[in-house]
Write a protein that holds these residues in place. Structure first.
Motif, PDB file in Angstrom:
ATOM      1  N   THR A 184     -77.013 -12.658  37.242  1.00  0.00           N
ATOM      2  CA  THR A 184     -77.785 -13.785  37.482  1.00  0.00           C
ATOM      3  C   THR A 184     -77.148 -14.971  36.804  1.00  0.00           C
ATOM      4  N   GLN A 185     -77.734 -16.276  36.693  1.00  0.00           N
ATOM      5  CA  GLN A 185     -76.802 -17.431  36.287  1.00  0.00           C
ATOM      6  C   GLN A 185     -77.054 -17.340  34.861  1.00  0.00           C
ATOM      7  N   GLU A 236     -73.788 -17.027  31.951  1.00  0.00           N
ATOM      8  CA  GLU A 236     -73.726 -17.855  30.873  1.00  0.00           C
ATOM      9  C   GLU A 236     -73.610 -17.281  29.640  1.00  0.00           C
ATOM     10  N   ASP A 281     -74.212 -25.994  33.164  1.00  0.00           N
ATOM     11  CA  ASP A 281     -74.838 -26.251  34.461  1.00  0.00           C
ATOM     12  C   ASP A 281     -73.983 -26.389  35.654  1.00  0.00           C
ATOM     13  N   GLY A 323     -72.963 -22.252  37.761  1.00  0.00           N
ATOM     14  CA  GLY A 323     -73.536 -22.089  39.134  1.00  0.00           C
ATOM     15  C   GLY A 323     -72.745 -22.540  40.204  1.00  0.00           C
TER      16      GLY A 323
END
Length: 143
Positions: A84-85, A89, A110, A113
């Motif tokens: 996932t994002q 991260e 930000d 993604g």
């Protein structure tokens, strides 16, 4: 006599368990060593520092599904690894923290993604954050 047989059986079981566990660990270490070598080789000529590549490898290795033995630059983080994002991260922050560079800002994360889809994209994204900060030069004083 029965107690000696029980103790002997327990000792044999413990020794057998230790041997099997040791071989499994050695096999896993061997697979990781091959996977690490293949990962580094896949980035040959990219100009990326091997230390950064090793940090990325270690961070990804802990998070990829067990069935993934070799991580390739073209592997899709979401499709291949189920990232996932937030997973991406976490990897970025972990690798940046372990390097001698600087941590990405929230606005940098930000952009993650939009810029990062593959393992190669992840490495490229990390490069500027993992460069050592320039050290101020101390001028020698004339005596």
């Amino acid at each position: 006599m029965l107690q000696i047989a029980i103790v002997t059986a327990l000792l044999l079981t413990a020794v057998l368990f230790a041997l099997v566990s040791s071989r499994a660990i050695d096999s896993a270490d061997s697979r990781d060593e091959v996977a690490r070598h293949l990962f580094l080789a896949s980035f040959d000529g990219s100009g990326v520092a091997p230390s950064l590549l090793l940090e990325v490898f270690e961070a990804l290795r802990r998070r990829v599904p067990q069935g993934v033995d070799v991580m390739r630059p073209a592997d899709q983080l979401a499709a291949t690894y189920g990232f996932t994002q937030e997973d991406a991260e976490d990897v970025v922050l972990l690798v940046a923290a372990r390097s001698e560079g600087h941590l990405p800002t929230p606005s940098d994360l930000d952009r993650l993604g939009q810029q990062v889809r593959t393992v190669a994209d992840l490495v490229r994204f990390l490069v500027p954050f993992c460069m050592p900060e320039p050290q101020p030069r101390i001028l020698a004083q004339a005596s």
